[in-house]
Design an enzyme around this catalytic site. Sequence first.
Site, PDB file in Angstrom:
ATOM      1  N   CYS A  53       0.839  -1.210   0.000  1.00 34.76           N
ATOM      2  CA  CYS A  53       0.000   0.000   0.000  1.00 34.76           C
ATOM      3  C   CYS A  53       0.870   1.255   0.000  1.00 34.76           C
ATOM      4  O   CYS A  53       0.538   2.262  -0.643  1.00 34.76           O
ATOM      5  CB  CYS A  53      -0.919   0.022   1.211  1.00 34.76           C
TER       6      CYS A  53
HETATM    7  C1  BEZ Z   1       0.519  -4.582   1.781  1.00 33.91           C
HETATM    8  O1  BEZ Z   1      -0.045  -3.543   1.471  1.00 33.91           O
HETATM    9  O2  BEZ Z   1       1.717  -4.683   1.771  1.00 33.91           O
HETATM   10  C2  BEZ Z   1      -0.276  -5.789   2.170  1.00 33.91           C
HETATM   11  C3  BEZ Z   1      -1.484  -5.649   2.841  1.00 33.91           C
HETATM   12  C4  BEZ Z   1      -2.174  -6.769   3.216  1.00 33.91           C
HETATM   13  C5  BEZ Z   1      -1.670  -8.045   2.908  1.00 33.91           C
HETATM   14  C6  BEZ Z   1      -0.478  -8.164   2.210  1.00 33.91           C
HETATM   15  C7  BEZ Z   1       0.227  -7.035   1.838  1.00 33.91           C
END
Ligand code: BEZ
Length: 211
Positions: free
Chosen positions: A45
């Site tokens: 994210c």
């Molecule tokens: C991320 O944004 O890195 C993420 C969020 C939830 C699960 C896996 C990755």
Amino acid sequence: MSLRLGDIAPDFNAKTSVGDINFYEYLGSSWGILFSHPADYTPVCTTELGRTAQLADEFAKRNVKVLAVSVDDLEKHKGWIGDINETQHTNVQFPIIADEDRNVATLYDMIHPNSSENFTVRSLFIIGPDKKVKLIITYPASTGRNFVEVLRVVDSLQLTAQYSVATPADWKDGEDVIVVPSISTADAIKKFDKGVTEVKPYLRYTPQPNK
Ligand code: BEZ
């Protein structure tokens, strides 16, 4: 029921990192991109929101306003924006909605319980100036989206909204486009003054009309 292409995008009021907003007022007559991410302070994210901020001029050039959404609160958003700016070398200026009560997530069906009970998946909606949904994509949490592809789709949507053309596979702004099937080749030749190439009666190309 989940939203489908051509549906009116639901309006809402929300708390965001840049203050309280009404969605329709924020969009005005612009195109809009509303996209959700699972949670703040997560790695994928962080790169996605950073990339969106880096592409701010590209979105502005296309008259597109972006909004991100997650179910985290405003304090978390504000702290995390500092991290995004630091690590992605950018300046996040678009609103991030603090959807703690899941109002937006519910309106846009962004929680897919068989994927995660509590967090939004990576949903992305492109909304036209008529407030209709033009594109819906859904990615899993583990795969970051390609925001250059999102811009490419905006280019296609804006072009095809104006001219009787469609865009072929892997098309990029400036490349030849396809004459829509509802126009006969004879009419296409009259309509597109840069010429029409008929490969098959149903497969006709013309140079991009607005270039
Ligand atoms: C991320 O944004 O890195 C993420 C969020 C939830 C699960 C896996 C990755």
